[in-house]
Design a protein around this motif. Sequence first.
Motif, mmCIF file in Angstrom:
data_model
loop_
_atom_site.group_PDB
_atom_site.id
_atom_site.type_symbol
_atom_site.label_atom_id
_atom_site.label_comp_id
_atom_site.label_asym_id
_atom_site.label_seq_id
_atom_site.Cartn_x
_atom_site.Cartn_y
_atom_site.Cartn_z
ATOM 1 N N ILE A 1 -34.791 -17.597 5.238
ATOM 2 C CA ILE A 1 -35.400 -18.123 6.448
ATOM 3 C C ILE A 1 -34.810 -17.308 7.590
ATOM 4 C CG2 ILE A 1 -35.719 -20.117 7.939
ATOM 5 C CD1 ILE A 1 -37.008 -20.456 5.242
ATOM 6 N N SER B 1 -32.719 -27.237 8.695
ATOM 7 C CA SER B 1 -33.453 -27.756 9.854
ATOM 8 C C SER B 1 -32.489 -28.165 10.956
ATOM 9 C CB SER B 1 -34.314 -28.953 9.442
ATOM 10 O OG SER B 1 -35.214 -28.603 8.415
ATOM 11 N N TYR C 1 -42.768 -26.013 1.820
ATOM 12 C CA TYR C 1 -42.973 -25.689 3.223
ATOM 13 C C TYR C 1 -43.263 -26.935 4.059
ATOM 14 C CZ TYR C 1 -43.202 -20.722 2.118
ATOM 15 O OH TYR C 1 -42.896 -19.454 1.723
ATOM 16 N N THR D 1 -32.198 -19.156 1.100
ATOM 17 C CA THR D 1 -32.713 -20.401 0.537
ATOM 18 C C THR D 1 -31.957 -20.725 -0.754
ATOM 19 O OG1 THR D 1 -34.396 -19.377 -0.872
ATOM 20 C CG2 THR D 1 -34.999 -19.811 1.423
ATOM 21 N N ARG E 1 -42.911 -22.019 15.333
ATOM 22 C CA ARG E 1 -43.119 -21.876 13.887
ATOM 23 C C ARG E 1 -44.602 -21.702 13.589
ATOM 24 N NH1 ARG E 1 -45.538 -26.075 11.632
ATOM 25 N NH2 ARG E 1 -45.372 -28.184 12.509
ATOM 26 N N LEU F 1 -40.106 -28.661 4.912
ATOM 27 C CA LEU F 1 -39.357 -27.862 5.875
ATOM 28 C C LEU F 1 -39.956 -28.016 7.267
ATOM 29 C CD1 LEU F 1 -37.048 -25.896 6.304
ATOM 30 C CD2 LEU F 1 -38.590 -24.026 5.730
ATOM 31 N N GLU F 2 -41.272 -27.946 7.361
ATOM 32 C CA GLU F 2 -41.939 -28.148 8.655
ATOM 33 C C GLU F 2 -41.620 -29.527 9.214
ATOM 34 O OE1 GLU F 2 -46.101 -27.609 8.174
ATOM 35 O OE2 GLU F 2 -46.025 -25.442 8.443
ATOM 36 N N ASP G 1 -39.608 -9.045 8.259
ATOM 37 C CA ASP G 1 -39.101 -10.261 8.885
ATOM 38 C C ASP G 1 -38.954 -10.089 10.392
ATOM 39 O OD1 ASP G 1 -38.943 -11.363 6.347
ATOM 40 O OD2 ASP G 1 -36.881 -10.706 6.055
ATOM 41 N N ILE H 1 -39.405 -18.704 13.931
ATOM 42 C CA ILE H 1 -38.989 -18.974 12.553
ATOM 43 C C ILE H 1 -39.960 -18.294 11.600
ATOM 44 C CG2 ILE H 1 -38.514 -20.754 10.833
ATOM 45 C CD1 ILE H 1 -38.110 -22.723 13.127
ATOM 46 N N ASP H 2 -39.415 -17.485 10.698
ATOM 47 C CA ASP H 2 -40.223 -16.850 9.657
ATOM 48 C C ASP H 2 -39.687 -17.302 8.303
ATOM 49 O OD1 ASP H 2 -42.201 -15.005 8.598
ATOM 50 O OD2 ASP H 2 -40.518 -13.730 8.028
ATOM 51 N N ILE H 3 -40.553 -17.885 7.491
ATOM 52 C CA ILE H 3 -40.137 -18.495 6.222
ATOM 53 C C ILE H 3 -40.551 -17.602 5.062
ATOM 54 C CG2 ILE H 3 -40.319 -20.544 4.766
ATOM 55 C CD1 ILE H 3 -41.168 -22.093 7.302
ATOM 56 N N ASN H 4 -39.571 -17.215 4.244
ATOM 57 C CA ASN H 4 -39.825 -16.429 3.044
ATOM 58 C C ASN H 4 -39.259 -17.152 1.830
ATOM 59 O OD1 ASN H 4 -40.951 -14.101 4.433
ATOM 60 N ND2 ASN H 4 -38.876 -13.775 5.193
#
Length: 535
Positions: free
Chosen positions: A184, A253, A295, A197, A269, A298-299, A352, A177-180
């Motif tokens: 996502i 999620s 974040y 998002t 993650r 989200l985590e 990404d 998972i890469d969060i921007n």
Amino acid sequence: MSSGNDGVLTLTIKMKVSPEPGSQEKLLNLMQRYRDALNYSIRKIIENKTLSLSKAHKLLYNILKEKYNLPSRIAQDCCREALTIAKSWLRNENRGKVPKAKNLSIWLTYTYSYRVKGEYVEIIGGFRLRIIGWDKRYDSYPNREARLVFRDSKFILYISKRVPKAIKYSPKDILAIDINEKNIVVGNSKIEHRFETDIERALHYRQLAEKLQKKYSSTRYNGWTRRKNIRRRIKYLHKKARNIIEDWVKKISYKIAMISKQNQYAIAREDLTGLVENLRKLPKDHRVSLLMLSYRKLEFWIDWQAEKRGVPIIVIEPNGTSSICPKCGSKLKESGHRIMRCPSCGFEADRDIIAILNIEKKALSKIGGSLTTPTASQMTDVNPNKCGELMSRPGENLPLLGRGGGQNKEMWEEPGKIFIYNVHNNWMFNIVSHEEDKVGAVLIRALHPLSGIEEMMKNRKVKDMRELTNGPGKLTKAFKIDQSFNGKFLSPRNFLYIVERGIKVEFESSHRIGVKKDLKEKLRFYVVNDEFVSR
């Protein structure tokens, strides 16, 4: 919702409740007395440093009953809650002012302070509340502590329950998972999913609230705080922005957990603890957007959904995930908008994709696995190219190569694999694509190049761009696709993959070129009026 003890998860059920006619004012009065008693108890526990339940009970119980007129069991619950809050505050090295309860809520203990009977909730003191609605999926699990909250003229009862944890499976692969700020990205060497998002929609409401605050303020004082309707409107807009992010976080999620569960992946993650401190260095607009994205929430929800479904979770350090080459480990350099290139091995990809590959690699390393070093030739065009033409090869009729083993055996294998064969000294690029228990592949006859054009011209040794990729042999030469790709999956790890970018085109179909069989079926698909369509 949170993780409980080993083997169980603690979750919270939300019940909408309504007091019986004539009892609402009395219930609100009880909740106000409870709030005052709670604030008094917190101060006394901190002043006397009474950190055991027995000592706190001895110090406060009689006062809570006599001065605040709380029922005996409600007084005990108030004492327990005050002790919990005081301990938490005292343990915090960066503590500020002594905590103070502002909202109306009561901590309740099941059986002693409240009971659920049919469609009603009974609270000690003679209160009876009708249940309007709740999530019935967890009715079979026993009720535990609860909290009755009065907010926005509504009563909500939050009941905690404990449910067994799902047994974790042995993962077949990693889902990184890469969060921007705007996307996502989840995936691995074989798949990629991008989720937008809701930050822009949330920012819209936040900006509306800030405009109102600015409009009704001056350098001398904040006038909006004294205007009830304006204050209410601003509060609503800020809450709307928060709710949008909260709702999006929960939905995304769930999707991530379900993808992992269905494919038996482990979720990998980054550990984003301390990210807020790093955000202070960013420009204000970017900083606000990332803070709103939350974040931490989200985590939390990713971990929760994973725990609930038995999905293994791997947390890795974020250092270098977007700036280190996943192939050779060298430092990457920017070569375009969100495109990074390795000066050592020539690897080039979207930030990404690089992050996904590095997170996957770190996760596999952490659990004792390893990545197979890619051996395929370097892909020269990393951005997606618009498809110029496709040619279907259904399993029912394979006129060029016949059926069975030999050079076309890949067509019977898993969809998503690359199938390469040679015709007149030219490599043909096919993608295995068929339904379960069937056979087939799609020949890519042409592409409309969008980037990496100079590199492709060098590979093709042509000056006319229209001759670059308007044929199956031409495009494989332009992209340096050869037999080394045969049998590999379409994936960033193998430097050849397809990404949906939302480019809208109009397709038509016709009979296939150079094929005498199955002429009744139109199995050649191409983009209308595209100059790169092969003839």
